[in-house]
Motif scaffolding. Structure first.
Motif, PDB file in Angstrom:
ATOM      1  N   TYR A  90      31.254  14.083 167.086  1.00  0.00           N
ATOM      2  CA  TYR A  90      30.827  12.748 167.467  1.00  0.00           C
ATOM      3  C   TYR A  90      30.092  12.787 168.812  1.00  0.00           C
ATOM      4  CZ  TYR A  90      30.642   7.736 168.081  1.00  0.00           C
ATOM      5  OH  TYR A  90      30.179   6.467 168.245  1.00  0.00           O
ATOM      6  N   GLY A  91      30.565  13.632 169.727  1.00  0.00           N
ATOM      7  CA  GLY A  91      29.875  13.772 171.013  1.00  0.00           C
ATOM      8  C   GLY A  91      28.446  14.251 170.833  1.00  0.00           C
ATOM      9  N   TRP A  92      28.239  15.198 169.896  1.00  0.00           N
ATOM     10  CA  TRP A  92      26.892  15.707 169.643  1.00  0.00           C
ATOM     11  C   TRP A  92      26.007  14.599 169.079  1.00  0.00           C
ATOM     12  CZ3 TRP A  92      23.327  16.140 165.809  1.00  0.00           C
ATOM     13  CH2 TRP A  92      22.270  17.033 166.017  1.00  0.00           C
ATOM     14  N   PHE A  93      26.527  13.881 168.064  1.00  0.00           N
ATOM     15  CA  PHE A  93      25.748  12.804 167.464  1.00  0.00           C
ATOM     16  C   PHE A  93      25.445  11.702 168.477  1.00  0.00           C
ATOM     17  CE2 PHE A  93      26.916  14.349 163.174  1.00  0.00           C
ATOM     18  CZ  PHE A  93      25.676  14.246 162.570  1.00  0.00           C
ATOM     19  N   ASP A  94      26.386  11.444 169.366  1.00  0.00           N
ATOM     20  CA  ASP A  94      26.173  10.412 170.383  1.00  0.00           C
ATOM     21  C   ASP A  94      24.988  10.780 171.273  1.00  0.00           C
ATOM     22  OD1 ASP A  94      27.055   7.991 171.894  1.00  0.00           O
ATOM     23  OD2 ASP A  94      27.399   9.466 173.473  1.00  0.00           O
ATOM     24  N   GLN A  95      24.942  12.035 171.716  1.00  0.00           N
ATOM     25  CA  GLN A  95      23.815  12.487 172.548  1.00  0.00           C
ATOM     26  C   GLN A  95      22.508  12.494 171.764  1.00  0.00           C
ATOM     27  OE1 GLN A  95      23.722  13.179 175.897  1.00  0.00           O
ATOM     28  NE2 GLN A  95      25.795  12.279 175.835  1.00  0.00           N
ATOM     29  N   TYR A  96      22.593  12.937 170.507  1.00  0.00           N
ATOM     30  CA  TYR A  96      21.400  13.021 169.651  1.00  0.00           C
ATOM     31  C   TYR A  96      20.776  11.638 169.446  1.00  0.00           C
ATOM     32  CZ  TYR A  96      18.767  13.603 165.269  1.00  0.00           C
ATOM     33  OH  TYR A  96      17.793  13.602 164.296  1.00  0.00           O
ATOM     34  N   THR A  97      21.610  10.652 169.161  1.00  0.00           N
ATOM     35  CA  THR A  97      21.083   9.314 168.883  1.00  0.00           C
ATOM     36  C   THR A  97      20.594   8.617 170.143  1.00  0.00           C
ATOM     37  OG1 THR A  97      23.349   8.441 169.012  1.00  0.00           O
ATOM     38  CG2 THR A  97      22.514   8.995 166.827  1.00  0.00           C
ATOM     39  N   ARG A  98      21.206   8.922 171.288  1.00  0.00           N
ATOM     40  CA  ARG A  98      20.772   8.288 172.539  1.00  0.00           C
ATOM     41  C   ARG A  98      19.331   8.655 172.896  1.00  0.00           C
ATOM     42  NH1 ARG A  98      24.781   5.854 175.569  1.00  0.00           N
ATOM     43  NH2 ARG A  98      26.924   6.278 174.884  1.00  0.00           N
ATOM     44  N   HIS A  99      18.922   9.857 172.504  1.00  0.00           N
ATOM     45  CA  HIS A  99      17.563  10.321 172.846  1.00  0.00           C
ATOM     46  C   HIS A  99      16.613  10.253 171.650  1.00  0.00           C
ATOM     47  CE1 HIS A  99      20.230  12.246 175.875  1.00  0.00           C
ATOM     48  NE2 HIS A  99      19.219  11.984 176.694  1.00  0.00           N
ATOM     49  N   TYR A 100      17.061   9.620 170.589  1.00  0.00           N
ATOM     50  CA  TYR A 100      16.228   9.571 169.388  1.00  0.00           C
ATOM     51  C   TYR A 100      15.139   8.503 169.552  1.00  0.00           C
ATOM     52  CZ  TYR A 100      14.952   9.971 164.505  1.00  0.00           C
ATOM     53  OH  TYR A 100      14.252  10.213 163.347  1.00  0.00           O
ATOM     54  N   PRO A 101      13.865   8.850 169.268  1.00  0.00           N
ATOM     55  CA  PRO A 101      12.756   7.884 169.444  1.00  0.00           C
ATOM     56  C   PRO A 101      12.671   6.920 168.260  1.00  0.00           C
ATOM     57  CG  PRO A 101      11.910  10.007 168.713  1.00  0.00           C
ATOM     58  CD  PRO A 101      13.382  10.197 168.895  1.00  0.00           C
ATOM     59  N   VAL A 102      13.413   5.825 168.341  1.00  0.00           N
ATOM     60  CA  VAL A 102      13.441   4.854 167.248  1.00  0.00           C
ATOM     61  C   VAL A 102      12.170   4.008 167.270  1.00  0.00           C
ATOM     62  CG1 VAL A 102      14.667   2.863 166.278  1.00  0.00           C
ATOM     63  CG2 VAL A 102      15.952   4.784 167.245  1.00  0.00           C
ATOM     64  N   LYS A 103      11.534   3.885 166.092  1.00  0.00           N
ATOM     65  CA  LYS A 103      10.324   3.070 165.960  1.00  0.00           C
ATOM     66  C   LYS A 103      10.478   2.162 164.734  1.00  0.00           C
ATOM     67  CE  LYS A 103       7.581   6.940 167.756  1.00  0.00           C
ATOM     68  NZ  LYS A 103       6.507   7.926 167.437  1.00  0.00           N
ATOM     69  N   THR A 104      11.296   1.136 164.887  1.00  0.00           N
ATOM     70  CA  THR A 104      11.630   0.284 163.736  1.00  0.00           C
ATOM     71  C   THR A 104      10.428  -0.490 163.200  1.00  0.00           C
ATOM     72  OG1 THR A 104      12.351  -1.416 165.314  1.00  0.00           O
ATOM     73  CG2 THR A 104      14.050   0.009 164.374  1.00  0.00           C
ATOM     74  N   GLU A 105       9.410  -0.654 164.032  1.00  0.00           N
ATOM     75  CA  GLU A 105       8.251  -1.400 163.554  1.00  0.00           C
ATOM     76  C   GLU A 105       7.455  -0.600 162.529  1.00  0.00           C
ATOM     77  OE1 GLU A 105       6.989   1.163 166.896  1.00  0.00           O
ATOM     78  OE2 GLU A 105       8.657  -0.229 166.544  1.00  0.00           O
ATOM     79  N   SER A 106       7.632   0.729 162.525  1.00  0.00           N
ATOM     80  CA  SER A 106       6.845   1.549 161.596  1.00  0.00           C
ATOM     81  C   SER A 106       7.692   2.472 160.725  1.00  0.00           C
ATOM     82  CB  SER A 106       5.831   2.414 162.376  1.00  0.00           C
ATOM     83  OG  SER A 106       6.509   3.250 163.303  1.00  0.00           O
ATOM     84  N   GLU A 107       8.987   2.556 160.965  1.00  0.00           N
ATOM     85  CA  GLU A 107       9.818   3.512 160.227  1.00  0.00           C
ATOM     86  C   GLU A 107      11.150   2.884 159.776  1.00  0.00           C
ATOM     87  OE1 GLU A 107       8.373   7.714 162.337  1.00  0.00           O
ATOM     88  OE2 GLU A 107      10.231   6.739 163.011  1.00  0.00           O
ATOM     89  N   ASN A 108      11.569   3.237 158.565  1.00  0.00           N
ATOM     90  CA  ASN A 108      12.897   2.926 158.066  1.00  0.00           C
ATOM     91  C   ASN A 108      13.760   4.185 158.179  1.00  0.00           C
ATOM     92  OD1 ASN A 108      12.260   0.250 157.152  1.00  0.00           O
ATOM     93  ND2 ASN A 108      11.242   1.154 155.378  1.00  0.00           N
ATOM     94  N   TYR A 109      15.006   4.024 158.588  1.00  0.00           N
ATOM     95  CA  TYR A 109      15.854   5.198 158.829  1.00  0.00           C
ATOM     96  C   TYR A 109      17.026   5.233 157.848  1.00  0.00           C
ATOM     97  CZ  TYR A 109      13.132   5.354 163.095  1.00  0.00           C
ATOM     98  OH  TYR A 109      12.080   5.417 163.983  1.00  0.00           O
ATOM     99  N   PHE A 110      17.352   6.464 157.417  1.00  0.00           N
ATOM    100  CA  PHE A 110      18.451   6.682 156.480  1.00  0.00           C
ATOM    101  C   PHE A 110      19.255   7.899 156.935  1.00  0.00           C
ATOM    102  CE2 PHE A 110      14.942   4.713 154.284  1.00  0.00           C
ATOM    103  CZ  PHE A 110      15.535   3.688 153.550  1.00  0.00           C
ATOM    104  N   LEU A 111      20.559   7.826 156.751  1.00  0.00           N
ATOM    105  CA  LEU A 111      21.449   8.950 157.043  1.00  0.00           C
ATOM    106  C   LEU A 111      22.025   9.455 155.733  1.00  0.00           C
ATOM    107  CD1 LEU A 111      23.379   7.415 160.100  1.00  0.00           C
ATOM    108  CD2 LEU A 111      21.571   9.139 160.183  1.00  0.00           C
ATOM    109  N   ASN A 112      21.748  10.716 155.413  1.00  0.00           N
ATOM    110  CA  ASN A 112      22.212  11.303 154.157  1.00  0.00           C
ATOM    111  C   ASN A 112      23.617  11.877 154.359  1.00  0.00           C
ATOM    112  OD1 ASN A 112      22.537  12.503 151.708  1.00  0.00           O
ATOM    113  ND2 ASN A 112      21.047  14.161 152.062  1.00  0.00           N
ATOM    114  N   ILE A 113      24.627  11.280 153.707  1.00  0.00           N
ATOM    115  CA  ILE A 113      26.016  11.716 153.900  1.00  0.00           C
ATOM    116  C   ILE A 113      26.496  12.609 152.756  1.00  0.00           C
ATOM    117  CG2 ILE A 113      26.610   9.695 155.269  1.00  0.00           C
ATOM    118  CD1 ILE A 113      28.020   8.576 152.752  1.00  0.00           C
ATOM    119  N   THR A 114      25.548  13.214 152.027  1.00  0.00           N
ATOM    120  CA  THR A 114      25.932  14.057 150.890  1.00  0.00           C
ATOM    121  C   THR A 114      26.479  15.398 151.343  1.00  0.00           C
ATOM    122  OG1 THR A 114      24.107  13.026 149.680  1.00  0.00           O
ATOM    123  CG2 THR A 114      25.122  14.986 148.689  1.00  0.00           C
TER     124      THR A 114
END
Length: 533
Positions: A90-114
């Protein structure tokens, strides 16, 4: 402008590595299947991988690009030392998402939990739930009936907040069901009692610590203890029996044997060994009512049994194991008993982790009517015979029951006995005015000795100075005498206020009887504590 679909996924070191050579195209592989869906276009796949599996990740990327050239694949190193360590992942994902360049105006995001461990999947869910990335969850699955088994199916998991609300409501209904169960289905109207039951229900489900139930005789401690057991048993939280003991009935040398058992020949007459109440309650609940009646030696052994789950039966040099939850009941003030030295301080500390004081019937007069209905229903179930009041008789009984002079000295035991008498003497399934009048006379006679015991004459000179007395009208003196008289009969200011303002309080949207009584007494420089002590 059409938004791009961006999927964040984890390399499946087993599932993505299935098949060799051309056979891999007849085998379902999660991340390859992801980009082969006809109705879901993956514009960018961010593939998280352990650096140890870099070569494998490269092969999967090559296969993805061969079947979906338009998909951009971005490899992201995820050097997890232990993919089952929740804190690390969870600590890794927390850091990863904090620096993730989110662009909701042009991109839809999905997390694959398979793919990934269950911990990976939980962390992805938490990321989506907390909106650290505004992403939906998706899952791909194999389709064994399809002509091309490599494709499989894809499903986007709906996290609609409205559905969460419905689920939360369902859990709330379950909690309410548990509270109604503890109240025997009685729809109580007393807000304080409902709050108390809600707390008890929450603790009963979540904890196996001792519970102390305080309150006057007849307030329902034994009934509530049994309902706690039945609630826990229905959830498989306890597997053993409910063992109820009134400690006031344990006297002399036999009390040790009754509680802890004895070995054969432990004393004269002990021809057989005995297990004792504590052993009988193994994996269940032991309810010790009137625990303050136990002797100091029994208290010491009980404390040891609670803490160590082991104890010595009388006359035995071998310990017995018993794992039970202790519920204790008392009408005494155990803190005062500790001060007097009649109750062990260390045992008090152990059993007082969770404690609640059950109010007497006169402190819950708004609950008299639903409890009356409950008693009638109980009789109908037990005797298979329905008995009801006629309208006039019921109104007369309710007026008497809720007036300030009705002491209900044995609380709900008084009510149960009263209803049983009226039901027994009724004819044709109806309790009439004659039945009620005879029962009122009977109760008044029964309560008279108790009233006389408390009705010592009130002398205002005990509370007020001579100067104060000379400045108060005779009218006010007579009223004050009656107020003090009522206060001295009550256990709390709230109870006294309810009795004194029994009519006017019902006309208010919200009443604070304690505040009204406090203001009245302050006119004479008095407090409830001054009067009652």
């Amino acid at each position: 402008m059409t938004k791009k679909n961006v999927v964040i996924s984890i390399l499946g070191v087993i599932k993505d590595n299935k098949g060799r050579g051309s056979k891999r195209w007849q085998t379902w592989r999660p991340n390859v299947s992801l980009v082969m869906q006809d109705d879901f276009k993956v514009d960018r796949l961010e593939l998280l991988y352990d650096p140890e599996y870099f070569r494998m990740a490269g092969k999967v990327v090559a296969d993805i690009q061969s079947v979906s050239p338009h998909t951009e694949v971005v490899l992201v190193e995820a050097p997890w030392a232990d993919p089952w360590d929740f804190a690390e992942i969870y600590g890794w994902f927390d850091q990863y998402t904090r620096h993730y360049p989110v662009k909701t105006e042009s991109e839809n995001y999905f997390l694959n939990i398979t793919t990934g461990t269950h911990v990976n999947q939980i962390c992805m869910f938490l990321i989506s739930e907390a909106r650290l990335i505004p992403a939906s969850l998706l899952q791909v699955s194999p389709d064994l009936d399809a002509e091309n088994r490599a494709v499989g199916t894809l499903r986007i998991i709906d996290l609609d907040q409205a559905k969460y609300d419905a689920l939360a409501s369902r859990y709330q209904e379950q909690a309410q069901t548990g509270q109604d169960f503890l109240k025997s289905g009685i729809k109580t109207r007393n807000a304080a009692f409902n709050t108390l039951i809600a707390e008890i229900e929450q603790v009963a489900i979540a904890s196996s610590d001792p519970i102390l139930l305080e309150g006057p005789t007849g307030a329902g401690k034994t009934q509530l203890a049994r309902r706690i057991y039945e609630l826990k048993a229905s959830r498989n939280d306890v597997m053993g029996k409910f063992v109820s003991v009134n400690c006031a009935t344990l006297r002399g040398d036999g009390s040790m044997s009754a509680l802890f058992g004895h070995s054969k020949g432990a004393y004269t007459g002990a021809q057989q060994s005995r297990e004792g109440y504590l052993k009988n309650a193994h994996q269940g609940i032991l309810f010790l009512d009137e625990i303050g009646e136990l002797g100091l030696d029994e208290q010491a052994m009980l404390l040891h049994a609670i803490e160590e789950k082991r104890f010595y039966p009388v006359g035995s040099d071998k310990t017995v194991f018993s794992d039970f939850q202790l519920l204790a009941g008392t009408h005494q003030d155990l803190q005062q008993a500790v001060i007097k030295g009649t109750f062990r301080e260390d045992l008090m500390a152990r059993i007082n982790i969770w404690s609640w004081k059950l109010p007497g019937l006169t402190e819950r007069l708004e609950d008299f009517e639903p409890n009356l209905d409950f008693e009638l229903q109980q009789h109908a179930r037990q005797k298979n015979k329905q008995v009801r009041f006629n309208k006039t008789a019921r109104a007369a009984y309710m007026r008497f029951a809720t007036q300030p002079d009705s002491s209900w000295s044995s609380n709900f035991r008084d009510l149960t006995a009263s209803v049983n008498r009226m039901v027994t003497l009724s004819e044709g399934g109806r309790i009439n005015e004659e039945n009620v009048n005879r029962e009122i006379s009977r109760l008044q006679q029964r309560w008279q000795p108790a009233k006389n015991q408390h009705d010592s004459s009130v002398e205002l000179s005990d509370y007020l100075s001579e100067e104060q007395l000379t400045s108060i009208d005779q009218f006010d003196q007579l009223q004050l005498v009656n107020v003090i008289h009522i206060c001295r009969q009550c256990r709390s200011m709230a109870e006294a206020g309810r009795r004194l303002f029994n009519v006017s309080r019902s006309e208010k949207v919200s009443s604070n009887d304690s505040h009204r009584l406090r203001n009245y007494l302050s006119r004479f420089g008095l407090t409830f504590k001054n009067i009652t002590e």
